[in-house]
Design an enzyme around this catalytic site. Structure first.
Site, PDB file in Angstrom:
ATOM      1  N   THR A  55       0.793  -1.251  -0.045  1.00 39.03           N
ATOM      2  CA  THR A  55      -0.143   0.123  -0.039  1.00 39.03           C
ATOM      3  C   THR A  55       0.838   1.269  -0.116  1.00 39.03           C
ATOM      4  O   THR A  55       1.999   1.348   0.698  1.00 39.03           O
ATOM      5  CB  THR A  55      -1.043  -0.053   1.158  1.00 39.03           C
ATOM      6  OG1 THR A  55      -1.820   1.342   1.132  1.00 39.03           O
ATOM      7  CG2 THR A  55      -0.230   0.073   2.490  1.00 39.03           C
ATOM      8  N   GLU A  56       0.383   2.226  -0.883  1.00 40.05           N
ATOM      9  CA  GLU A  56       1.531   3.325  -1.081  1.00 40.05           C
ATOM     10  C   GLU A  56       1.958   4.282  -0.249  1.00 40.05           C
ATOM     11  O   GLU A  56       2.694   4.905   0.157  1.00 40.05           O
ATOM     12  CB  GLU A  56       1.200   4.007  -2.462  1.00 40.05           C
ATOM     13  CG  GLU A  56      -0.223   4.804  -2.384  1.00 40.05           C
ATOM     14  CD  GLU A  56      -1.219   3.761  -3.118  1.00 40.05           C
ATOM     15  OE1 GLU A  56      -1.218   2.594  -2.929  1.00 40.05           O
ATOM     16  OE2 GLU A  56      -2.159   4.145  -3.867  1.00 40.05           O
ATOM     17  N   ASN A  57       0.761   4.045   1.068  1.00 41.85           N
ATOM     18  CA  ASN A  57       0.873   4.831   2.271  1.00 41.85           C
ATOM     19  C   ASN A  57       2.044   4.274   3.259  1.00 41.85           C
ATOM     20  O   ASN A  57       2.080   4.415   4.518  1.00 41.85           O
ATOM     21  CB  ASN A  57      -0.239   5.364   2.992  1.00 41.85           C
ATOM     22  CG  ASN A  57      -1.064   4.029   3.171  1.00 41.85           C
ATOM     23  OD1 ASN A  57      -1.096   3.158   2.341  1.00 41.85           O
ATOM     24  ND2 ASN A  57      -1.741   3.972   4.165  1.00 41.85           N
ATOM     25  N   SER A  97       8.353   4.291  -0.116  1.00 37.00           N
ATOM     26  CA  SER A  97       7.194   3.714  -0.719  1.00 37.00           C
ATOM     27  C   SER A  97       7.235   3.921  -2.277  1.00 37.00           C
ATOM     28  O   SER A  97       6.856   2.822  -2.978  1.00 37.00           O
ATOM     29  CB  SER A  97       5.953   3.859   0.075  1.00 37.00           C
ATOM     30  OG  SER A  97       4.857   3.238  -0.469  1.00 37.00           O
TER      31      SER A  97
END
Lengths: 229, 241
Positions: A55-57, A97
């Site tokens: 997940t990009e966060n 990320s």
């Protein structure tokens, strides 16, 4: 393997579409699932597939969405829903990320789309309407960075116009970045010179060609339905 | 001795007063660029944003992933009319009505930046990099007017560093030296923003003694941290940081 036509049934349901995408993701892949319908792919990944969700966060090893007392405001997915952490998970900051994404380390991402062009251009961030508020999020980074970009969308817009088009009319998210397009009636490969239909549901290739204003090739070896790579 | 200054909610000082003291000491002023951490509400330094509203600085440029949720935090700062420009990746959300209204009324300038480019522009600022070529956004509206170069057969876009005057971020714990650790995905933009601003202010859910944080596990070294606001009250009650 040639194109498979499932004419003995109707189009895929949304859940069936998610299952078909999950079927094609190779075991052990690092995968990012976009906000919305792509998120539903997670529930169809085979137990033991070894697929790791990014997940990009800032997390690898993301688990399912959680609710109620198990929800932790410090642990969310890209859609800001509370999620869980699987054994072997790791956390990292935003620049790391997106570096792992842009650096080509992510195997697959699954995104929704307004339009995909025959040459694999993606439009999914902005309608271009005068009163629209543009919001790109991580879509351009994902489209540019993942080794394979899979799109999940309905094949036709609400007004009946095809969303797989000769050239996108909406503002682009990425140029020539899409590998495959999963729709309720057909699965297309747009990674090469021709649009290749790999599989259909509820109609034949001939019927499909009739409805799309597009030149479409049937699959020949080595392309065909099934897993990527 | 650490140069990090600590502002603690203890001995009759409330958490809000501690945050006000930190904002005052940070030198934040009208017209400045303020980096605000958080992804949605995870990692959002709400106590510091509230203190920024009370501080009164206006004509601000705010850099954050989103442009406010609901009516609190960043949304309240926007509603108070203190922001001239927002630089973010994703302003439009189901609960971004404050931003939506101001933007549509022409009272806010918006610069949309792809999320990874937003993070990397701040990383570049903090790392002394004078810009970088990046494939993200090539061939799209967001590359218009920017220098491009084909590198290894692929079009790249020149992106410039994004520097803040002040960064407001949230972390889980600080030690007395000013080192920070974060919690889960609340880390998000915090470590990058801490490097990219002239002055970094952090709200934490507790401060521990020097030596209590494993040096191998420190995420943001104290060199980047100027002011720490400890939201944990003397009664031991912990506020979300």
């Amino acid at each position: 393997m040639s194109t498979v036509e499932h004419t003995d049934r109707g189009p895929l349901s949304r859940e069936e579409m998610a299952a078909v995408v999950a079927r094609d993701i190779p075991d052990g892949s690092y995968v990012n699932l976009g906000i919305g319908q792509p998120t539903t792919v997670a529930a169809h990944l085979r137990p033991g597939s070894g697929v790791v969700l990014h997940t990009e966060n800032g997390m690898l090893g993301m688990g399912p969405v959680v609710t109620g007392d198990d929800a932790d405001p410090d642990l969310t997915n890209a859609g800001k829903q509370p999620v869980s952490e699987l054994p072997g998970a790791s956390y990292f900051h935003h620049a790391d990320s997106f570096a792992m994404m842009r650096g080509g380390h992510l195997d697959v991402c699954v995104l929704g789309a307004y339009q995909v062009s025959a040459s694999g251009d993606l439009a999914n961030w902005h309608t271009g309407a005068p009163d629209a508020i543009p919001a790109v999020g991580g879509a351009m980074d994902l489209a540019t960075g993942a080794k394979d970009v899979l799109v999940m969308m309905t094949l036709f817009a609400k007004d009946g116009s095809p969303k797989l088009v000769p050239a996108c009319t909406y503002p682009l998210t990425g140029v020539g970045c899409v590998s495959r397009v999963y729709t309720e009636v057909a699965l297309f490969d747009v990674s090469g010179d021709d649009v290749v239909v790999l599989e259909t549901w509820g109609e034949s290739v001939a019927e499909l060609v009739d409805r799309l204003q597009l030149r479409i090739a049937r699959a020949t070896r080595p392309r065909g339905p099934g897993r990527l790579r | 001795m650490s140069r990090t200054q600590f502002h603690t909610a203890a001995g009759g000082t409330t958490a809000a007063e501690a945050a006000d003291a930190a904002l005052s000491a940070s030198g934040v002023a009208s017209g400045m660029t303020v980096l605000v951490g958080g992804f949605g509400m995870a990692g959002m330094p709400v106590a510091l944003v509230d203190a920024l509203i009370r501080h009164g600085a206006d004509e601000l440029t705010v850099v954050s992933n989103n442009a406010g949720n609901g009516d609190t935090g960043l949304a309240a700062l926007l509603a108070a009319g203190r922001v001239r420009k927002v630089i973010c990746s994703f302003p439009r959300q189901s609960d971004s009505w404050v931003f939506d209204g101001l933007y549509r009324a022409g009272r806010l300038e918006l610069e949309v930046v792809p999320q990874g480019t937003l993070a990397e522009r701040m990383r570049a600022a903090g790392a002394g990099i004078g810009g970088f070529f990046c494939p993200t956004g090539a061939g799209t509206l967001l590359a218009e007017g920017k220098e491009t170069r084909v590198i290894d057969g692929r079009e790249h876009v020149l992106e410039m560093p994004l520097r803040g005057d002040v960064a407001l971020i949230g972390a889980h714990r600080a030690d007395r030296a000013g080192n920070l650790v974060y919690r889960k995905t609340a880390r998000n933009f915090g470590p990058v923003m801490a490097t990219a601003a002239a002055t970094t202010v952090v709200q934490v859910g507790g401060v521990v003694e020097v030596g209590a944080l494993d040096p191998e596990a420190v995420v943001t070294p104290a060199i980047y941290v100027d002011h720490v606001v400890d939201l944990r009250s003397t009664s031991g009650e912990e506020h979300a940081a």
